[in-house]
Design a protein around this motif. Sequence first.
Motif, PDB file in Angstrom:
ATOM      1  N   SER A   1     -90.184  31.424  26.450  1.00 11.98           N
ATOM      2  CA  SER A   1     -88.740  31.560  26.243  1.00 11.98           C
ATOM      3  C   SER A   1     -88.365  31.567  24.773  1.00 11.98           C
ATOM      4  CB  SER A   1     -88.000  30.417  26.954  1.00 11.98           C
ATOM      5  OG  SER A   1     -88.385  29.160  26.431  1.00 11.98           O
ATOM      6  N   ARG A   2     -89.298  31.153  23.896  1.00 13.50           N
ATOM      7  CA  ARG A   2     -89.014  31.154  22.455  1.00 13.50           C
ATOM      8  C   ARG A   2     -89.193  32.533  21.842  1.00 13.50           C
ATOM      9  NH1 ARG A   2     -92.715  28.434  19.701  1.00 13.50           N
ATOM     10  NH2 ARG A   2     -94.190  28.331  21.430  1.00 13.50           N
ATOM     11  N   CYS A   3     -89.776  33.456  22.579  1.00 13.12           N
ATOM     12  CA  CYS A   3     -90.000  34.808  22.061  1.00 13.12           C
ATOM     13  C   CYS A   3     -88.686  35.564  21.992  1.00 13.12           C
ATOM     14  CB  CYS A   3     -90.991  35.561  22.953  1.00 13.12           C
ATOM     15  SG  CYS A   3     -91.471  37.183  22.291  1.00 13.12           S
ATOM     16  N   ILE A   4     -88.385  36.115  20.828  1.00 11.15           N
ATOM     17  CA  ILE A   4     -87.159  36.920  20.708  1.00 11.15           C
ATOM     18  C   ILE A   4     -87.488  38.414  20.656  1.00 11.15           C
ATOM     19  CG2 ILE A   4     -85.755  35.098  19.669  1.00 11.15           C
ATOM     20  CD1 ILE A   4     -86.241  36.388  16.949  1.00 11.15           C
ATOM     21  N   HIS A   5     -88.732  38.756  21.009  1.00 12.17           N
ATOM     22  CA  HIS A   5     -89.118  40.152  21.237  1.00 12.17           C
ATOM     23  C   HIS A   5     -88.921  41.025  19.993  1.00 12.17           C
ATOM     24  CE1 HIS A   5     -88.929  38.450  25.164  1.00 12.17           C
ATOM     25  NE2 HIS A   5     -87.618  38.539  25.267  1.00 12.17           N
ATOM     26  N   GLU A   6     -89.327  40.487  18.858  1.00 10.91           N
ATOM     27  CA  GLU A   6     -89.166  41.257  17.627  1.00 10.91           C
ATOM     28  C   GLU A   6     -90.508  41.460  16.929  1.00 10.91           C
ATOM     29  OE1 GLU A   6     -86.354  41.177  13.627  1.00 10.91           O
ATOM     30  OE2 GLU A   6     -86.990  39.303  14.558  1.00 10.91           O
ATOM     31  N   LYS A   7     -91.044  40.395  16.324  1.00  9.62           N
ATOM     32  CA  LYS A   7     -92.284  40.509  15.556  1.00  9.62           C
ATOM     33  C   LYS A   7     -93.434  39.717  16.168  1.00  9.62           C
ATOM     34  CE  LYS A   7     -89.708  41.161  11.249  1.00  9.62           C
ATOM     35  NZ  LYS A   7     -89.411  40.633   9.896  1.00  9.62           N
ATOM     36  N   GLU A   8     -93.174  39.040  17.278  1.00  8.99           N
ATOM     37  CA  GLU A   8     -94.205  38.209  17.896  1.00  8.99           C
ATOM     38  C   GLU A   8     -95.327  39.081  18.486  1.00  8.99           C
ATOM     39  OE1 GLU A   8     -90.158  36.213  18.662  1.00  8.99           O
ATOM     40  OE2 GLU A   8     -91.016  38.234  18.617  1.00  8.99           O
TER      41      GLU A   8
END
Length: 293
Positions: A250-257
């Motif tokens: 849930s901490r993933c903001i779907h950008e650079k991960e």
Amino acid sequence: MINGKIIKGIGGFYYVDTENGLYECRARGIFRKDKITPLVGDRVAISVVDEENKKGVVEEINKRDTELVRPPIANVDKALIVFAIKNPAPNLSLLDRFIVLAEKENLEIVIVLTKADLDDGSILQEIQGIYELSGYKVIPVSNKTKLNIDKIKDELRGNVVVFAGPSGVGKSSLLNEIDKNFKLQTGEVSEKIKRGKHTTRHAELLKLECGGMVADTPGFSSLTLDDIGEVELKDYFIEFSDFNDCRFGSRCIHEKEPNCAVKEAVQNGDIPKKRYESYIQLLNEIRQGRRRY
């Protein structure tokens, strides 16, 4: 006291629809002291001060189920987000802003595309492809050919619905077509800039022959996301929820991960690329807004 619903607010006067008729009301000063502003759509209790002239005072405001900031309306069930196929050309980034704010209020969303008779065969197909894949109902309409007017009536029936969208897309014209009792002012579209003049001056709930109520609201061209955080934004792109097995959860903001399931879904075509681009644009805008404070 009498229970009712605020259906219009102008210059500090609130027009409350009750079983005994329509009352013109002022609000108690305590609301101003408590920094509470009555909204169109509020369920209220009023005291009558002049029955003959239908004058009253708003004494109580019931708890709101939903509350929109722009347009300022309470207790809406559904949002019909209205954009035109042409004149003005659809701004999908702006459409996504409307969607995010409606999702934040947990409203059912229907995307309505007016002036469908002007479609050259590609614009409508593109927009339907993006938003139907994302999980939204998309209804093209035409006042000229009467395309899908009945479908819009079905969406309105039994609901309190907000009609939202930029100027010039034909919201008032569509409402006039839906209910012949409406005589809403419609604006000309400038041939030079292809954008409509603002014609609706205040928010108002309008009763429909087909049942339910619809809000005709002022047109505007920008929306801010001041109340939405970076981590929160992804929750309002509903197609992302189908791909939540990211490495960072849930901490993933779907950008650079790395190993982001959402980014992989974009690459695979399971999430529309333009929707993801809108998400990144809005994410950066939220960050820039935070830096200003």
